[in-house]
Each structure stands twice: as structure tokens, then as C-alpha cells.
Design a protein around this motif. Structure first.
Motif, PDB file in Angstrom:
ATOM      1  N   ASN A   1     -25.366  20.139 -59.135  1.00  0.00           N
ATOM      2  CA  ASN A   1     -25.804  18.747 -59.225  1.00  0.00           C
ATOM      3  C   ASN A   1     -26.000  18.167 -57.840  1.00  0.00           C
ATOM      4  O   ASN A   1     -25.213  18.440 -56.928  1.00  0.00           O
ATOM      5  CB  ASN A   1     -24.787  17.883 -59.968  1.00  0.00           C
ATOM      6  CG  ASN A   1     -24.743  18.150 -61.449  1.00  0.00           C
ATOM      7  OD1 ASN A   1     -23.755  18.644 -61.960  1.00  0.00           O
ATOM      8  ND2 ASN A   1     -25.815  17.845 -62.148  1.00  0.00           N
ATOM      9  N   SER A   2     -27.034  17.355 -57.675  1.00  0.00           N
ATOM     10  CA  SER A   2     -27.216  16.559 -56.470  1.00  0.00           C
ATOM     11  C   SER A   2     -26.802  15.119 -56.744  1.00  0.00           C
ATOM     12  O   SER A   2     -26.619  14.720 -57.893  1.00  0.00           O
ATOM     13  CB  SER A   2     -28.679  16.593 -56.020  1.00  0.00           C
ATOM     14  OG  SER A   2     -29.017  17.852 -55.497  1.00  0.00           O
TER      15      SER A   2
ATOM     16  N   CYS B   1     -26.114  25.335 -47.460  1.00  0.00           N
ATOM     17  CA  CYS B   1     -24.903  24.541 -47.613  1.00  0.00           C
ATOM     18  C   CYS B   1     -24.008  24.724 -46.378  1.00  0.00           C
ATOM     19  O   CYS B   1     -24.153  25.688 -45.621  1.00  0.00           O
ATOM     20  CB  CYS B   1     -24.155  24.937 -48.879  1.00  0.00           C
ATOM     21  SG  CYS B   1     -25.063  24.545 -50.400  1.00  0.00           S
TER      22      CYS B   1
ATOM     23  N   TYR C   1     -24.314  18.302 -47.606  1.00  0.00           N
ATOM     24  CA  TYR C   1     -24.149  16.855 -47.459  1.00  0.00           C
ATOM     25  C   TYR C   1     -25.437  16.201 -46.986  1.00  0.00           C
ATOM     26  O   TYR C   1     -26.185  16.757 -46.186  1.00  0.00           O
ATOM     27  CB  TYR C   1     -23.030  16.551 -46.464  1.00  0.00           C
ATOM     28  CG  TYR C   1     -21.676  17.033 -46.926  1.00  0.00           C
ATOM     29  CD1 TYR C   1     -20.921  16.292 -47.827  1.00  0.00           C
ATOM     30  CD2 TYR C   1     -21.158  18.249 -46.485  1.00  0.00           C
ATOM     31  CE1 TYR C   1     -19.689  16.733 -48.261  1.00  0.00           C
ATOM     32  CE2 TYR C   1     -19.916  18.702 -46.915  1.00  0.00           C
ATOM     33  CZ  TYR C   1     -19.193  17.937 -47.807  1.00  0.00           C
ATOM     34  OH  TYR C   1     -17.978  18.375 -48.241  1.00  0.00           O
ATOM     35  N   SER C   2     -25.697  14.978 -47.499  1.00  0.00           N
ATOM     36  CA  SER C   2     -26.845  14.184 -47.069  1.00  0.00           C
ATOM     37  C   SER C   2     -26.487  12.711 -47.210  1.00  0.00           C
ATOM     38  O   SER C   2     -26.317  12.201 -48.321  1.00  0.00           O
ATOM     39  CB  SER C   2     -28.074  14.518 -47.920  1.00  0.00           C
ATOM     40  OG  SER C   2     -29.158  13.685 -47.582  1.00  0.00           O
TER      41      SER C   2
ATOM     42  N   CYS D   1     -23.777  14.228 -51.833  1.00  0.00           N
ATOM     43  CA  CYS D   1     -23.792  15.666 -51.568  1.00  0.00           C
ATOM     44  C   CYS D   1     -24.349  16.408 -52.769  1.00  0.00           C
ATOM     45  O   CYS D   1     -24.457  15.873 -53.874  1.00  0.00           O
ATOM     46  CB  CYS D   1     -22.390  16.183 -51.222  1.00  0.00           C
ATOM     47  SG  CYS D   1     -21.231  16.204 -52.607  1.00  0.00           S
ATOM     48  N   THR D   2     -24.713  17.653 -52.531  1.00  0.00           N
ATOM     49  CA  THR D   2     -25.116  18.587 -53.580  1.00  0.00           C
ATOM     50  C   THR D   2     -24.026  19.645 -53.708  1.00  0.00           C
ATOM     51  O   THR D   2     -23.609  20.228 -52.715  1.00  0.00           O
ATOM     52  CB  THR D   2     -26.453  19.269 -53.240  1.00  0.00           C
ATOM     53  OG1 THR D   2     -27.476  18.279 -53.153  1.00  0.00           O
ATOM     54  CG2 THR D   2     -26.834  20.287 -54.310  1.00  0.00           C
TER      55      THR D   2
ATOM     56  N   PHE E   1     -31.549  20.618 -59.308  1.00  0.00           N
ATOM     57  CA  PHE E   1     -30.253  19.937 -59.296  1.00  0.00           C
ATOM     58  C   PHE E   1     -30.384  18.426 -59.419  1.00  0.00           C
ATOM     59  O   PHE E   1     -29.405  17.714 -59.276  1.00  0.00           O
ATOM     60  CB  PHE E   1     -29.432  20.289 -58.056  1.00  0.00           C
ATOM     61  CG  PHE E   1     -29.193  21.756 -57.893  1.00  0.00           C
ATOM     62  CD1 PHE E   1     -28.924  22.559 -58.985  1.00  0.00           C
ATOM     63  CD2 PHE E   1     -29.243  22.337 -56.644  1.00  0.00           C
ATOM     64  CE1 PHE E   1     -28.701  23.914 -58.838  1.00  0.00           C
ATOM     65  CE2 PHE E   1     -29.017  23.694 -56.487  1.00  0.00           C
ATOM     66  CZ  PHE E   1     -28.747  24.481 -57.587  1.00  0.00           C
TER      67      PHE E   1
ATOM     68  N   ILE F   1     -33.904  16.705 -51.839  1.00  0.00           N
ATOM     69  CA  ILE F   1     -32.651  17.168 -51.240  1.00  0.00           C
ATOM     70  C   ILE F   1     -32.648  18.677 -51.105  1.00  0.00           C
ATOM     71  O   ILE F   1     -32.176  19.235 -50.125  1.00  0.00           O
ATOM     72  CB  ILE F   1     -31.443  16.674 -52.052  1.00  0.00           C
ATOM     73  CG1 ILE F   1     -31.213  15.190 -51.740  1.00  0.00           C
ATOM     74  CG2 ILE F   1     -30.194  17.472 -51.734  1.00  0.00           C
ATOM     75  CD1 ILE F   1     -29.923  14.646 -52.242  1.00  0.00           C
ATOM     76  N   MET F   2     -33.200  19.383 -52.127  1.00  0.00           N
ATOM     77  CA  MET F   2     -33.203  20.832 -52.038  1.00  0.00           C
ATOM     78  C   MET F   2     -34.095  21.299 -50.882  1.00  0.00           C
ATOM     79  O   MET F   2     -33.739  22.200 -50.131  1.00  0.00           O
ATOM     80  CB  MET F   2     -33.683  21.445 -53.356  1.00  0.00           C
ATOM     81  CG  MET F   2     -32.658  21.360 -54.470  1.00  0.00           C
ATOM     82  SD  MET F   2     -31.054  22.002 -53.971  1.00  0.00           S
ATOM     83  CE  MET F   2     -31.493  23.656 -53.515  1.00  0.00           C
TER      84      MET F   2
ATOM     85  N   ASN G   1     -31.941  20.367 -47.702  1.00  0.00           N
ATOM     86  CA  ASN G   1     -30.611  20.917 -47.453  1.00  0.00           C
ATOM     87  C   ASN G   1     -30.395  22.345 -47.924  1.00  0.00           C
ATOM     88  O   ASN G   1     -29.456  22.999 -47.485  1.00  0.00           O
ATOM     89  CB  ASN G   1     -29.551  20.027 -48.122  1.00  0.00           C
ATOM     90  CG  ASN G   1     -29.416  18.705 -47.428  1.00  0.00           C
ATOM     91  OD1 ASN G   1     -29.683  18.601 -46.244  1.00  0.00           O
ATOM     92  ND2 ASN G   1     -29.012  17.686 -48.151  1.00  0.00           N
TER      93      ASN G   1
ATOM     94  N   GLN H   1     -33.827   9.868 -49.339  1.00  0.00           N
ATOM     95  CA  GLN H   1     -32.363   9.815 -49.324  1.00  0.00           C
ATOM     96  C   GLN H   1     -31.879   8.767 -50.329  1.00  0.00           C
ATOM     97  O   GLN H   1     -32.496   7.706 -50.484  1.00  0.00           O
ATOM     98  CB  GLN H   1     -31.866   9.478 -47.927  1.00  0.00           C
ATOM     99  CG  GLN H   1     -32.151  10.567 -46.892  1.00  0.00           C
ATOM    100  CD  GLN H   1     -31.727  10.152 -45.497  1.00  0.00           C
ATOM    101  OE1 GLN H   1     -32.053   9.050 -45.052  1.00  0.00           O
ATOM    102  NE2 GLN H   1     -31.023  11.014 -44.811  1.00  0.00           N
TER     103      GLN H   1
END
Length: 279
Positions: free
Chosen positions: A61-62, A100, A127-128, A132-133, A168, A173-174, A177, A252
């Protein structure tokens, strides 16, 4: 999408004769010869052995808060599969999957159809900003055979690469990150190395359809709600941790439970408030 042909086995728990590459809408992944893809969705990939006695799981999950407990996250995801008498060890630090920054490993045991089973789960975290994811990669088999699987099956479970920014649940994000630095040639080289090891008959049955991506699965494994994107992009799915979410032009996400909080205050970013999507 993947090679589903079955090869003869040399002994229980031995290394597979070959590994192929499965490609879904959101992920690519390694598939041992003869194994089937039981789930290939936005949040999870599940592979099951020919005799339904062993499996690998990737689920993530994100948009989670940065202080989310990895032990709790792993426990909740494994519990969603309805195992009996699930028990997990304390965490120990491990090497995270590509993209990660930190990871924790957990040994776990459970019982299915009266058969004791054993597995290894890793929770990798990226982390973002203030979210986080979390990604779990897990492998399990009958406890009596785990000694043969432990040296190679968890590595196969980790060979999942996100190829879609919506993986996710949070688009972008993917790509930001969880970008895989290895080239296709390097991945194929690693797959060939794994294919030189031998493997065994495996663990527990998990008969799920490859195309089952419905609302009930997202509730059990995703635990998400859908939010509209004010910048005109696709809707995003976020956890129920926060009541309010904001997003900037870079994709973000900022979550808060304070209705008066505004991340634009003191920031050079252009944050816009997101609204709950009602189908």
C-alpha cells in the motif's frame, strides 16, 4: 504472459528447472516453472505451486503514515488470508527490495487444513514527504519442507517490479520511489542463476482467480478510499488513516486529521485539497 508448462521435479523442495517472467497491468514478476498466477492486481501478486502446497505473496500500500508499525502491517495482511493460529517473530533488519530504503524480516507459522506451515515475510518501506509505501514479499510452505524452500523461494517472491505508476494505490510514488535500477539483461541473468537451483513439492492452497480485483479484495488487502485529483489526473486510492488529503503538482500526497491545517502555509509547493470520490 508467462510460461505455465510443468517440468518434472527432482525432489521435494528442489530448485525449479526454469523461471519465466510474468507481466501484468501493474507488475512484472518471476514465475517458477509449473506455478500459476493466482492474483495479479493493483495491490498484490500471488503465485501458487502446481500442487497448491506452497505460495509466494507480494502485497503493498502507498499513502501510509510514516510511523505505521511494520509488524502490524505484515500481521494484518497475512491475517487477511484467514490462516489459523498465525504467529510472527519479532522484526529483524533486512535488505530492502529495490526502490525502498529500509526493511524488516519476520518468521511466521500458521496452520491450514490441519497442516503446520512456515514462512518468511519481508516488509520493505519507501518514504515520500509525510507518507510511505510498504511492500510485503512473502514465501511459505509446509513446515516439514521449509528447510528446502528457505534458501531460494523468498528470493523469487522479491522479484516483483512495479511497471505502472498506479501500483499500490498512489500514482507517481512507484515511479519516484520504487524505480528498478537493474537493466532487463541483469534481471534475466539473475533469473537464469535461480533456474540452476532445484526445488520441491510445496505448501498450501490459495485458489484465487487471476482477474479477481473487486471491491471486497480492496477492502481486505487495500483498506482504501478513493479521492479525486484536482489537477485533472486519475483518481487515487488512499488509506483511511486520515480524514483530509492534499496533493501538489508533483503528485506528493499530504494527509491530516485537522480540518484547518493547510500545507501551503510556509511552503513553496502548490498544494490543493482533494475531495472524496463518490461513484
Amino acid at each position: 504472459m508467462y510460461n505455465n508448462s510443468q517440468f518434472p521435479f527432482s525432489s521435494p523442495g528442489s530448485h525449479p528447472n526454469s523461471l519465466s517472467i510474468g507481466r501484468g497491468q501493474y507488475f512484472t514478476y518471476a514465475v517458477p516453472s509449473g506455478w500459476r498466477v493466482a492474483e495479479d492486481g493493483q495491490f498484490a501478486v500471488v503465485l501458487i505451486s502446481p500442487d497448491n502446497a506452497a505460495l509466494t505473496i507480494m502485497v503493498g500500500n502507498s499513502g501510509l503514515p510514516v510511523n505505521y508499525n511494520p509488524w502490524q502491517f505484515v500481521y494484518e495482511k497475512l491475517l487477511a488470508m484467514q490462516p489459523y493460529d498465525l504467529r510472527m517473530s519479532q522484526p529483524r533488519q533486512a535488505q530492502p527490495i529495490a526502490g525502498c530504503t529500509v526493511a524488516y524480516e519476520f518468521d511466521y507459522t500458521y496452520i491450514v487444513n490441519g497442516i503446520p506451515c512456515r514462512g518468511l515475510a519481508k516488509c520493505s518501506i519507501a518514504y515520500s514527504y509525510n507518507i510511505c509505501t510498504m511492500v510485503i514479499t512473502s514465501a511459505a510452505s509446509h513446515q516439514s519442507q521449509w528447510g528446502n524452500y528457505a534458501s531460494w523461494l523468498p528470493q523469487v517472491a522479491e522479484q516483483v517490479t512495479a511497471t505502472n505508476g498506479g501500483a499500490f494505490g498512489v500514482r507517481g510514488i512507484m515511479a519516484q520511489n520504487l524505480e528498478i535500477s537493474q537493466s532487463e539483461g541483469e534481471r534475466l541473468r539473475e533469473y537464469r542463476e535461480w533456474s540452476e537451483r532445484t526445488w520441491q513439492e510445496v505448501n498450501r492452497q490459495r485458489s484465487e482467480s487471476i482477474d479477481r480485483q473487486n471491491f471486497q479484495f480492496r477492502e481486505n488487502l487495500g483498506n482504501v478510499t478513493t479521492w479525486s485529483n484536482p489537477y485533472g489526473y486519475a483518481n487515487v486510492e488512499l488509506p483511511t488513516t486520515y480524514t483530509y488529503y492534499w496533493i501538489n503538482r508533483q503528485g506528493q500526497i499530504y494527509g491530516t486529521n485537522n480540518p484547518t491545517e493547510n500545507p501551503n502555509v510556509g511552503s513553496t509547493q502548490d498544494w490543493a485539497r482533494m475531495n472524496r470520490y463518490q461513484p
